[in-house]
Scaffold this active site. Structure first.
Site, PDB file in Angstrom:
ATOM      1  CG  HIS A   1      49.980  50.624  23.253  1.00 50.48           C
ATOM      2  ND1 HIS A   1      50.086  51.978  23.058  1.00 50.48           N
ATOM      3  CD2 HIS A   1      49.023  50.468  24.200  1.00 50.48           C
ATOM      4  CE1 HIS A   1      49.248  52.623  23.846  1.00 50.48           C
ATOM      5  NE2 HIS A   1      48.594  51.719  24.558  1.00 50.48           N
TER       6      HIS A   1
ATOM      7  CG  HIS B   1      50.021  52.641  29.907  1.00 48.03           C
ATOM      8  ND1 HIS B   1      50.813  52.797  28.787  1.00 48.03           N
ATOM      9  CD2 HIS B   1      48.790  52.251  29.462  1.00 48.03           C
ATOM     10  CE1 HIS B   1      50.100  52.500  27.703  1.00 48.03           C
ATOM     11  NE2 HIS B   1      48.883  52.176  28.091  1.00 48.03           N
TER      12      HIS B   1
ATOM     13  CG  HIS C   1      41.206  47.860  25.305  1.00 50.11           C
ATOM     14  ND1 HIS C   1      41.409  48.815  24.343  1.00 50.11           N
ATOM     15  CD2 HIS C   1      42.121  48.131  26.278  1.00 50.11           C
ATOM     16  CE1 HIS C   1      42.393  49.629  24.697  1.00 50.11           C
ATOM     17  NE2 HIS C   1      42.836  49.243  25.877  1.00 50.11           N
TER      18      HIS C   1
ATOM     19  CD  GLU D   1      44.822  52.878  25.046  1.00 48.38           C
ATOM     20  OE1 GLU D   1      45.176  52.734  26.228  1.00 48.38           O
ATOM     21  OE2 GLU D   1      45.025  52.024  24.168  1.00 48.38           O
TER      22      GLU D   1
END
Length: 288
Positions: free
Chosen positions: A12, A59, A197, A244
Site C-alpha cells: 500500500h 500511519h 522496505h 507489515e
C-alpha cells in the site's frame, strides 16, 4: 450464511496513490507496476464481493503515539479519506458495513481476541491505495467504491506488535465470525502492507526480492509454518517496515484450507521493484 470466497494481498505504498491521483500511471517508471494490476481490476469486476474486510495499518492519522490499539475494527457507516499532510486523496468516502463489523467484533472478542471498536475515524493510504489498485480510479464526486468495506487496523508501527502466529490465529477467528453471520454475503478479506522496505537508518532503501518471493511461496503453500517466523527475521531480511507483512497472515488465516478445506487457487501473482524504494507484492487466492 456469509462466507469468505477470496483473499487479496497487496502493498500500500503512498506514492502509488499519488501516481494515480496525479495522472502518472503511464509514465515509464510507473507503467510496469500498474500493468501488474490490470488482471486484478478485471477480476474484481468479475468476482465482485458484497463486503471487503480490509486489514491495514494506520500511519498516525486515526491513531497516534497517544493511543495505540493492537487490533482495531471500524464499525462506522462511513469513513472519510484522511488528510496525511498534503490534503485528502481525491477518492470517494468509504462506506462501511456496521452490521457485519459489529457481528465480527462480538464473535472475535468472544473467541478471546481483544479488539478496539472504532465508531469514527478517517482512513489513510494504507486502506485507500489497495482499493485504488484493485478497483481503479474513482471520481469522488461521481463514483463510489464497488462495495462496503470494513477497516481493520493493526499496529505494526510501534513495538510491541502482534506476532505472525497471533495474526494467523486471528484470521481463523475472523473466518468463524463471518461464517456465523446469518445473511448470505460474499466476503473478501484483504491483507495489505509490505513487502521489504526500510525508510530510515543505515539500511534505508533496503529491498530483498529473494526473501519477498520466498514469503509469497510460503504464504501460498505453508502458511502455518510461515506464521512461526519471529519478528527479528522480518526486520533482518525485509527491513524495519517489512514487519507489515504479518498483516497478510490475518487474511491467509481466514482461508478455508487452514480449517481443513481444499488448498486455494492462485488466481494472480505479481511482484515488482521498486516503487518509491519499496518492493510491491500482490497475490489473489480463491477458496475452492
Amino acid at each position: 450464511m456469509a462466507r469468505i470466497t477470496a483473499s487479496v494481498y497487496t502493498s500500500h505504498v503512498p506514492a502509488i496513490g499519488a501516481a494515480m491521483d496525479l495522472g502518472k500511471t503511464q509514465e515509464d517508471y510507473w507503467k510496469p507496476l500498474f500493468a501488474g494490476y490490470d488482471f486484478s481490476k478485471q477480476w474484481m469486476k468479475d468476482n465482485k464481493p458484497d463486503v471487503v474486510f480490509l486489514v491495514y495499518n494506520d500511519h498516525a492519522t486515526a491513531f497516534s503515539l497517544d493511543l495505540i490499539p493492537t487490533f482495531a475494527i471500524g464499525t462506522a457507516a462511513e469513513y472519510k479519506p484522511a488528510d496525511e499532510g498534503w490534503g485528502p486523496r481525491p477518492v470517494p468516502k468509504v462506506v462501511g458495513h456496521p452490521e457485519l463489523a459489529s457481528h465480527i467484533a462480538q464473535s472475535v472478542i468472544q473467541q478471546d481476541f481483544d479488539l478496539t471498536i472504532v465508531n469514527k475515524m478517517d482512513v489513510d493510504h494504507g486502506l485507500t491505495v489497495p482499493l485504488s489498485l484493485m478497483c481503479g480510479e474513482q471520481d469522488p464526486k461521481e463514483g463510489a467504491w464497488p462495495c462496503p468495506v470494513i477497516p481493520f487496523a493493526v499496529n505494526v508501527v510501534q513495538y510491541p506488535i502482534p506476532s505472525g502466529q497471533r495474526c494467523f490465529n486471528l484470521g481463523q477467528a475472523i473466518r468463524k465470525a463471518v461464517e456465523s453471520y446469518d445473511d448470505d454475503l460474499n466476503v473478501h478479506i484483504w491483507g495489505t502492507g509490505g513487502m521489504s522496505h526500510q525508510l530510515q537508518g543505515a539500511r534505508a532503501g533496503l529491498i530483498n526480492a529473494d526473501w519477498d518471493n520466498k514469503f509469497l511461496d510460503r504464504l501460498i503453500a505453508e502458511p502455518g509454518e510461515l506464521a512461526k517466523v519471529p519478528h527479528i527475521d522480518y526486520v533482518r531480511e525485509a527491513g524495519s517496515e517489512g514487519i507489515e507483512l504479518v498483516m497478510w497472515l490475518i487474511a491467509r488465516g481466514a482461508m478455508a484450507d487452514v480449517a481443513g478445506g481444499k488448498a486455494p487457487k492462485v488466481a494472480h501473482r505479481f511482484f515488482h521493484v521498486p516503487a518509491s524504494n519499496t518492493a510491491v507484492g500482490h497475490l489473489i487466492l480463491e477458496n475452492n
